[in-house]
Design an enzyme around this catalytic site. Structure first.
Site, PDB file in Angstrom:
ATOM      1  CB  CYS A 120      -0.920   0.012   1.219  1.00 50.27           C
ATOM      2  SG  CYS A 120      -2.352   1.088   0.973  1.00 50.27           S
ATOM      3  CB  CYS A 122      -1.928   4.837   3.335  1.00 48.65           C
ATOM      4  SG  CYS A 122      -1.832   3.253   4.155  1.00 48.65           S
ATOM      5  CE  LYS A 195      -7.978  -1.463   4.387  1.00 47.38           C
ATOM      6  NZ  LYS A 195      -6.570  -1.139   4.183  1.00 47.38           N
ATOM      7  NE  ARG A 205      -7.107   4.671   8.546  1.00 49.58           N
ATOM      8  CZ  ARG A 205      -8.282   4.986   8.038  1.00 49.58           C
ATOM      9  NH1 ARG A 205      -8.855   6.139   8.347  1.00 49.58           N
ATOM     10  NH2 ARG A 205      -8.896   4.157   7.216  1.00 49.58           N
ATOM     11  NE  ARG A 224      -6.882   4.680   4.636  1.00 48.16           N
ATOM     12  CZ  ARG A 224      -5.864   5.530   4.575  1.00 48.16           C
ATOM     13  NH1 ARG A 224      -5.786   6.398   3.589  1.00 48.16           N
ATOM     14  NH2 ARG A 224      -4.931   5.515   5.517  1.00 48.16           N
ATOM     15  CD  GLU A 240     -14.208  -4.558  -4.278  1.00 48.06           C
ATOM     16  OE1 GLU A 240     -13.171  -5.054  -4.727  1.00 48.06           O
ATOM     17  OE2 GLU A 240     -14.456  -3.338  -4.343  1.00 48.06           O
ATOM     18  CE  LYS A 255      -7.577  -3.812   7.562  1.00 52.00           C
ATOM     19  NZ  LYS A 255      -6.457  -3.164   6.945  1.00 52.00           N
ATOM     20  CB  SER A 281      -5.575  -1.529  15.218  1.00 49.04           C
ATOM     21  OG  SER A 281      -6.338  -0.652  14.406  1.00 49.04           O
ATOM     22  CE1 TYR A 320      -1.524  -5.230  14.425  1.00 48.72           C
ATOM     23  CE2 TYR A 320      -3.930  -5.272  14.572  1.00 48.72           C
ATOM     24  CZ  TYR A 320      -2.771  -4.883  13.922  1.00 48.72           C
ATOM     25  OH  TYR A 320      -2.859  -4.168  12.750  1.00 48.72           O
TER      26      TYR A 320
END
Ligand code: PBG
Length: 331
Positions: A120, A122, A195, A205, A224, A240, A255, A281, A320
């Site tokens: 990506c 970003c 996503k 972020r 986004r 998708e 996601k 996250s 995580y």
């Protein structure tokens, strides 16, 4: 009829009985552990927005990767924080880029560990968008060309799987072609296929320094939503996923995970390839914050959340919690 012949509680009477009839079992093979790598050396700094997560440098991330492999986890997913950002995100595809270096260090230290890399822009662009901006809009096809360059540079550094997370149309096709043309036919693509434009990415972020710039406030570039999906849509998610498989994705991802179990379930019914789910996250930090306040038991809540994701049909869970969950599953 029924009761008392039928007593559902017979099968719940003891731990052994419950184990015997258990329909969904988590195991260490289910997990992928995300890691954040920053340019530099000797870095291991706690990430403020994400409990128990760290910024590593390419040298220290290799040590962490060895520990992850030692727990039986099969794969890590790398995110890079470059030393400089620019308009195009050009630090994303250079040979001495932070992720490229991290891949080489990890492969030296633990060659058997699968290295997946986030593809990506970003974190590499000054403006924080996942694509190139042209005339005030995200230019889809120009972005795809750069994504293919990033993916190729990761493959050259030794990545096993590349994972485009940008949500441009056609990026899987561009990446697959780049791999075929450059003799990386065995590099797998795990596409972030469904996503969503989710508020659950907040802590990430901060961690990846990848939020769209505040200068876009009040414009169509403030979020986004022109590329990530509307959380209200489900049929569109199937379209998708179908498109990405058609273009050459080997694994498709949904996601976030927990608020999107219906999407995972439907995808599992409909498609035959492995399905990954990203326990993002915000989901991670909701459990951590509630546990820190003594409101929920952290281990139990974590295991319940991960079990739900697997029960819905995910074959791969990016989380995580991977290290903690790996320890729990081997107990
Ligand atoms: C970058 C990217 C994001 C996440 C993974 N890759 C953030 C975003 O799309 O803004 C989120 C992961 C998480 O929240 O744990 N495109």
């Amino acid at each position: 009829m029924g009761f008392p012949k039928i007593r559902m509680r017979r099968l719940r009477n003891s731990p052994a009985m419950r184990r015997l009839v258990c329909e969904t079992t988590l195991s260490v093979e289910d997990f992928v552990y995300p890691l954040f790598v920053r340019d530099g050396e000797g870095i291991k700094e706690p990430i403020k927005s994400m409990a128990d997560c760290f910024h590593f440098s390419p040298d220290t991330v290799a040590v962490e990767a060895a520990e992850v492999a030692g727990l039986g986890i099969a794969a890590v997913l790398l995110f890079g924080l470059p030393r400089e950002k620019d308009k195009l995100g050009s630090r994303a595809w250079v040979e001495d880029g932070v992720v490229q270096r991290a891949i080489r260090e990890i492969k030296k230290e633990v060659p058997e560990l699968l290295v997946i890399t986030d593809i990506c822009l970003c974190a590499y662009t000054e403006h924080g968008h996942c694509g190139v901006i042209k005339d005030g809009k995200i230019d889809n096809d120009e972005t795809c060309k750069l994504l293919a360059k990033i993916a190729l540079s990761h493959a050259q550094a030794g990545a096993d799987i590349v994972a485009p997370s940008d949500m441009m149309d056609g990026r899987v096709k561009y990446i697959r072609e780049a791999m075929e043309e450059n003799s990386f036919k065995d590099v797998a693509i795990m596409s972030y296929a469904a996503k969503y434009a989710s508020a659950f990415y907040g802590p990430f972020r901060d961690a990846a320094e990848s939020a769209p710039s505040a200068d876009f406030a009040g414009t169509s570039l403030c979020d986004r939503k022109t590329y990530q999906m509307d959380p209200a849509n489900v049929n569109q998610a199937m379209a998708e996923i179908a498109a990405d498989i058609e273009e050459g994705a080997d694994i498709v991802m949904v996601k976030p995970a927990t608020a999107y179990l219906d999407i995972i379930y439907r995808a599992r019914q409909r498609f035959d390839c492995p399905i990954a789910a990203y326990n993002v996250s915000g989901e991670y930090m909701m459990v951590n914050c509630a546990a820190a306040q003594g409101l929920v038991n952290k281990e139990d809540t974590m295991m319940e959340m991960l079990t739900a994701i697997k029960r819905a049909g995910a074959n791969i869970i990016i989380t995580y919690f991977a290290k903690e969950a790996a320890k729990m599953t081997s107990k």
